[in-house]
Design a protein around this motif. Structure first.
Motif, PDB file in Angstrom:
ATOM      1  N   GLY A  94       0.806  -1.209   0.000  1.00  0.00           N
ATOM      2  CA  GLY A  94       0.000   0.000   0.000  1.00  0.00           C
ATOM      3  C   GLY A  94       0.842   1.262   0.000  1.00  0.00           C
ATOM      4  N   VAL A  95       0.316   2.313  -0.597  1.00  0.00           N
ATOM      5  CA  VAL A  95       0.917   3.647  -0.571  1.00  0.00           C
ATOM      6  C   VAL A  95      -0.204   4.632  -0.270  1.00  0.00           C
ATOM      7  CG1 VAL A  95       2.157   5.434  -1.834  1.00  0.00           C
ATOM      8  CG2 VAL A  95       2.711   3.031  -2.241  1.00  0.00           C
ATOM      9  N   GLU A  96      -0.091   5.346   0.823  1.00  0.00           N
ATOM     10  CA  GLU A  96      -1.146   6.252   1.241  1.00  0.00           C
ATOM     11  C   GLU A  96      -1.392   7.348   0.194  1.00  0.00           C
ATOM     12  OE1 GLU A  96      -3.385   6.265   4.140  1.00  0.00           O
ATOM     13  OE2 GLU A  96      -2.715   4.321   3.414  1.00  0.00           O
ATOM     14  N   PRO A  97      -2.669   7.633  -0.112  1.00  0.00           N
ATOM     15  CA  PRO A  97      -2.964   8.655  -1.127  1.00  0.00           C
ATOM     16  C   PRO A  97      -2.393  10.025  -0.796  1.00  0.00           C
ATOM     17  CG  PRO A  97      -4.947   8.018   0.092  1.00  0.00           C
ATOM     18  CD  PRO A  97      -3.888   7.023   0.426  1.00  0.00           C
ATOM     19  N   GLY A  98      -2.275  10.344   0.502  1.00  0.00           N
ATOM     20  CA  GLY A  98      -1.709  11.638   0.868  1.00  0.00           C
ATOM     21  C   GLY A  98      -0.257  11.786   0.444  1.00  0.00           C
ATOM     22  N   LEU A  99       0.462  10.665   0.353  1.00  0.00           N
ATOM     23  CA  LEU A  99       1.858  10.719  -0.079  1.00  0.00           C
ATOM     24  C   LEU A  99       1.941  11.093  -1.557  1.00  0.00           C
ATOM     25  CD1 LEU A  99       3.153   7.487   1.721  1.00  0.00           C
ATOM     26  CD2 LEU A  99       2.965   9.822   2.611  1.00  0.00           C
ATOM     27  N   ARG A 100       1.033  10.548  -2.338  1.00  0.00           N
ATOM     28  CA  ARG A 100       0.987  10.924  -3.754  1.00  0.00           C
ATOM     29  C   ARG A 100       0.471  12.347  -3.927  1.00  0.00           C
ATOM     30  NH1 ARG A 100       2.084   6.795  -7.070  1.00  0.00           N
ATOM     31  NH2 ARG A 100       1.951   4.664  -6.244  1.00  0.00           N
ATOM     32  N   ALA A 101      -0.407  12.773  -3.014  1.00  0.00           N
ATOM     33  CA  ALA A 101      -0.953  14.136  -3.108  1.00  0.00           C
ATOM     34  C   ALA A 101       0.146  15.188  -3.003  1.00  0.00           C
ATOM     35  CB  ALA A 101      -1.991  14.350  -2.019  1.00  0.00           C
ATOM     36  N   ILE A 102       1.185  14.897  -2.222  1.00  0.00           N
ATOM     37  CA  ILE A 102       2.284  15.865  -2.095  1.00  0.00           C
ATOM     38  C   ILE A 102       3.443  15.539  -3.037  1.00  0.00           C
ATOM     39  CG2 ILE A 102       1.671  16.339   0.304  1.00  0.00           C
ATOM     40  CD1 ILE A 102       4.202  14.744   1.112  1.00  0.00           C
ATOM     41  N   ASN A 103       3.236  14.549  -3.920  1.00  0.00           N
ATOM     42  CA  ASN A 103       4.235  14.156  -4.918  1.00  0.00           C
ATOM     43  C   ASN A 103       5.487  13.516  -4.316  1.00  0.00           C
ATOM     44  OD1 ASN A 103       2.852  14.875  -7.318  1.00  0.00           O
ATOM     45  ND2 ASN A 103       3.356  17.029  -6.964  1.00  0.00           N
ATOM     46  N   HIS A 108       6.030  10.401  -4.227  1.00  0.00           N
ATOM     47  CA  HIS A 108       6.418   9.309  -5.126  1.00  0.00           C
ATOM     48  C   HIS A 108       7.328   9.791  -6.253  1.00  0.00           C
ATOM     49  CE1 HIS A 108       2.949  11.200  -7.010  1.00  0.00           C
ATOM     50  NE2 HIS A 108       3.172  10.541  -8.138  1.00  0.00           N
ATOM     51  N   LYS A 109       7.171  11.046  -6.663  1.00  0.00           N
ATOM     52  CA  LYS A 109       8.050  11.576  -7.713  1.00  0.00           C
ATOM     53  C   LYS A 109       9.472  11.771  -7.186  1.00  0.00           C
ATOM     54  CE  LYS A 109       4.403  13.769 -10.426  1.00  0.00           C
ATOM     55  NZ  LYS A 109       3.910  15.015 -11.066  1.00  0.00           N
ATOM     56  N   MET A 110       9.596  12.137  -5.931  1.00  0.00           N
ATOM     57  CA  MET A 110      10.923  12.230  -5.330  1.00  0.00           C
ATOM     58  C   MET A 110      11.554  10.841  -5.200  1.00  0.00           C
ATOM     59  SD  MET A 110      11.855  15.378  -4.699  1.00  0.00           S
ATOM     60  CE  MET A 110      13.013  15.434  -3.318  1.00  0.00           C
ATOM     61  N   TRP A 111      10.753   9.835  -4.820  1.00  0.00           N
ATOM     62  CA  TRP A 111      11.278   8.463  -4.739  1.00  0.00           C
ATOM     63  C   TRP A 111      11.784   8.017  -6.109  1.00  0.00           C
ATOM     64  CZ3 TRP A 111       6.079   6.444  -2.333  1.00  0.00           C
ATOM     65  CH2 TRP A 111       5.917   6.996  -1.060  1.00  0.00           C
ATOM     66  N   GLU A 112      10.984   8.311  -7.132  1.00  0.00           N
ATOM     67  CA  GLU A 112      11.371   7.916  -8.495  1.00  0.00           C
ATOM     68  C   GLU A 112      12.664   8.598  -8.930  1.00  0.00           C
ATOM     69  OE1 GLU A 112       7.923   9.030 -10.696  1.00  0.00           O
ATOM     70  OE2 GLU A 112       6.677   7.392  -9.883  1.00  0.00           O
ATOM     71  N   ALA A 113      12.902   9.789  -8.409  1.00  0.00           N
ATOM     72  CA  ALA A 113      14.133  10.526  -8.720  1.00  0.00           C
ATOM     73  C   ALA A 113      15.308  10.058  -7.860  1.00  0.00           C
ATOM     74  CB  ALA A 113      13.913  12.020  -8.534  1.00  0.00           C
ATOM     75  N   GLY A 114      15.062   9.121  -6.947  1.00  0.00           N
ATOM     76  CA  GLY A 114      16.130   8.559  -6.129  1.00  0.00           C
ATOM     77  C   GLY A 114      16.268   9.164  -4.748  1.00  0.00           C
ATOM     78  N   PHE A 115      15.306   9.987  -4.337  1.00  0.00           N
ATOM     79  CA  PHE A 115      15.404  10.648  -3.033  1.00  0.00           C
ATOM     80  C   PHE A 115      14.345  10.071  -2.081  1.00  0.00           C
ATOM     81  CE2 PHE A 115      16.795  13.827  -6.214  1.00  0.00           C
ATOM     82  CZ  PHE A 115      18.146  13.842  -5.853  1.00  0.00           C
ATOM     83  N   THR A 116      14.820   9.389  -1.055  1.00  0.00           N
ATOM     84  CA  THR A 116      13.934   8.692  -0.122  1.00  0.00           C
ATOM     85  C   THR A 116      14.179   9.089   1.328  1.00  0.00           C
ATOM     86  OG1 THR A 116      15.523   6.879  -0.041  1.00  0.00           O
ATOM     87  CG2 THR A 116      13.708   6.674  -1.641  1.00  0.00           C
ATOM     88  N   GLY A 117      15.069  10.046   1.548  1.00  0.00           N
ATOM     89  CA  GLY A 117      15.407  10.452   2.912  1.00  0.00           C
ATOM     90  C   GLY A 117      16.610   9.717   3.471  1.00  0.00           C
ATOM     91  N   ASP A 118      17.305   8.985   2.646  1.00  0.00           N
ATOM     92  CA  ASP A 118      18.468   8.219   3.098  1.00  0.00           C
ATOM     93  C   ASP A 118      19.530   9.157   3.686  1.00  0.00           C
ATOM     94  OD1 ASP A 118      20.049   5.934   3.458  1.00  0.00           O
ATOM     95  OD2 ASP A 118      21.072   6.242   1.553  1.00  0.00           O
ATOM     96  N   ILE A 157       3.559   4.068   4.605  1.00  0.00           N
ATOM     97  CA  ILE A 157       2.736   5.107   5.237  1.00  0.00           C
ATOM     98  C   ILE A 157       3.498   6.413   5.398  1.00  0.00           C
ATOM     99  CG2 ILE A 157       1.235   3.500   6.484  1.00  0.00           C
ATOM    100  CD1 ILE A 157       3.014   3.966   8.967  1.00  0.00           C
ATOM    101  N   GLY A 158       4.818   6.394   5.111  1.00  0.00           N
ATOM    102  CA  GLY A 158       5.655   7.558   5.374  1.00  0.00           C
ATOM    103  C   GLY A 158       6.173   8.237   4.129  1.00  0.00           C
ATOM    104  N   VAL A 159       6.507   9.507   4.280  1.00  0.00           N
ATOM    105  CA  VAL A 159       7.023  10.322   3.171  1.00  0.00           C
ATOM    106  C   VAL A 159       8.488   9.995   2.905  1.00  0.00           C
ATOM    107  CG1 VAL A 159       7.428  12.671   2.348  1.00  0.00           C
ATOM    108  CG2 VAL A 159       5.413  12.177   3.756  1.00  0.00           C
ATOM    109  N   ALA A 160       9.314  10.074   3.932  1.00  0.00           N
ATOM    110  CA  ALA A 160      10.768   9.860   3.792  1.00  0.00           C
ATOM    111  C   ALA A 160      11.064   8.413   4.214  1.00  0.00           C
ATOM    112  CB  ALA A 160      11.544  10.851   4.630  1.00  0.00           C
TER     113      ALA A 160
END
Length: 455
Positions: free
Chosen positions: A158-167, A169-179, A247-250
């Protein structure tokens, strides 16, 4: 002649007492009156006259293009030195008193102040000192409590809709996950065993005192008295590896936390001490890998009232938040759940020193593609006593994020849906963590400005 001198003495005493009371906040005077009535003590924040001009220091560091390492070291050491130079005289005064007069005292350097629990007569004596600027009540904080909460479940993949609402997922796709980035909350604690983030607690590989701050009960492992803090940390960084439930952004960020919102230890000073701890968790001003990029706060202080909210000499949060931001950390608040009326944002985030200094986060419905503003979300502008006429300083909130039926972690490894600006605030913290990984040389304030100018 004797009578004349007695009258002069009494008039002098009365005028001094009246004058000194101008340096005592109304909520503290109420607490003093209650203490006199019950023959007990009152808790106060002694705000010293001599303060670091933190706003000027911050500007100088930006002008000098100081690195994030240099900035942290200079701010922390400057603040500590100011406290060391100026607090000893009051410490000596308090130490000379009996235990009936002074129950407890200790200093804080994040903004030059001393916490004291003392008899009313002693608080009046303190207010007469020239090195004391103001005495504020060390009162009890309140949570921006969610307006609704219902059980939910883990959702595999699952991926919470609020995470996609703030985009996110686009940061994850660009390689940025909070590492490599740390997030933090000042809240009711965190369930340190929750599978969505137990492995991400920084205390798994550093001494626990560098990753968990509990000034009330001094625990050494994360616990949560309510589930509120677990829910907010989950939205910042939660990902359950076994099910890939996101459920998390980063999703690759680590977390640290402060447990300060559980009775009876909900005093203002506990959360101020948590801000101070966050600036230097490992007690080494030369390191920054222990500092969070952002701190989420879903609470308010009903004891800072009226015109005192605009004055750094009377509102302790102004210099505290300025110091935390100057060291490079972003401070993010929830706006409150008292909407939809105007000027309903709760204290202390209902004022501003610059565009994003007291960032208040409103709530929208991230499950609805049109993202309507939640009716409960507190509205601006800033309180009337602090209106400047400059729109960028008066308009509130700074931005809004998903805060309606947000699924995240709750106690005992479970999940739940909660609604409130407390659920919106951690979305911003997570977003800042993603931006920090992408722009590691930027301060939290600069990253907040990026969100502010593009949201």
């Amino acid at each position: 002649m004797r009578r004349r001198w007695l009258i002069i003495f009494l008039l002098s005493f009365c005028s001094t007492s009246v004058f000194s009371q101008h340096k005592i906040s109304v909520p503290l005077m109420d607490a003093i009156d209650e203490a006199i009535k019950n023959n007990t003590t009152a808790r106060a924040l002694i705000m010293l006259e001599d303060q670091v001009d933190i706003a000027r220091l911050d500007q100088q560091l930006y002008a000098q293009k100081a690195t994030v390492h240099e900035r942290a070291y200079i701010v922390i050491t400057t603040l500590r030195e100011k406290a060391r130079e100026t607090q000893d005289a009051i410490f000596s005064f308090l130490a000379s008193k009996s235990s009936d007069e002074v129950a407890e005292f200790y200093g804080l350097w994040v903004a030059n102040m001393i916490v004291v629990e003392a008899a009313p007569s002693l608080l009046f004596q303190l207010s007469e000192r020239t090195d004391v600027a103001f005495l504020q009540l060390d009162g009890v904080l309140e949570r921006d409590r969610p307006v609704s909460a219902t059980p939910s479940r883990s959702i595999p993949n699952g991926v919470e809709p609020g995470l996609r609402a703030i985009n996110a997922h686009k940061m994850w796709e660009a390689g940025f996950t909070g590492d490599g980035v740390i997030v933090m909350n000042i809240d009711t604690g965190v369930d340190g065993n929750h599978p969505a983030f137990n492995y991400k607690w920084r205390g798994t590989h550093v001494p626990t005192w560098q990753a968990w701050f509990d000034p009330n009960t001094n625990t050494t492992f994360p616990t949560d008295c309510d589930s509120h803090g677990s829910h907010t940390i989950g939205t910042m960084a939660g990902l359950e590896p076994a099910t890939n439930d996101t459920i998390g952004v980063a999703i690759r960020a680590e977390w640290i936390a402060a447990k300060t919102l559980c009775a009876p230890g909900t005093h203002t000073s506990f959360s101020i001490a948590a801000f101070q701890w966050a600036m230097d968790p490992d007690s080494n001003a030369g390191t920054i890998d222990d500092m969070p990029i952002a701190i989420g706060n879903s609470w308010w202080d009903p004891n800072i009232t009226g015109s005192t909210q605009c004055d750094p000499a009377q509102n302790p949060y102004i210099n505290v938040i300025a110091a935390v931001e100057a060291v490079g950390i972003a401070v993010v608040f929830s706006a409150g759940n008292s909407g939809p009326g105007t000027s309903t944002i709760t204290t202390p985030k209902n004022v501003n020193m610059d565009e994003v200094h007291f960032w208040a986060t409103g709530a929208v419905d991230g499950n609805n593609p049109s993202y309507p503003i939640a009716s409960f979300s507190s509205r601006g502008p800033v309180i009337s006593q602090c209106i400047t006429g400059v729109p960028s300083l008066d308009i509130k909130p700074e931005a809004s994020a998903p805060g309606v039926s947000v699924r995240s972690a709750v106690l005992s490894g479970n999940y739940g849906l909660k609604s409130g600006t407390s659920m919106a605030c951690p979305h911003v913290v997570g977003a800042l963590a993603l931006l920090k990984e992408a722009h590691p040389t930027r301060t939290g304030h600069e990253l907040k400005m990026a969100l502010y100018n593009t949201a």
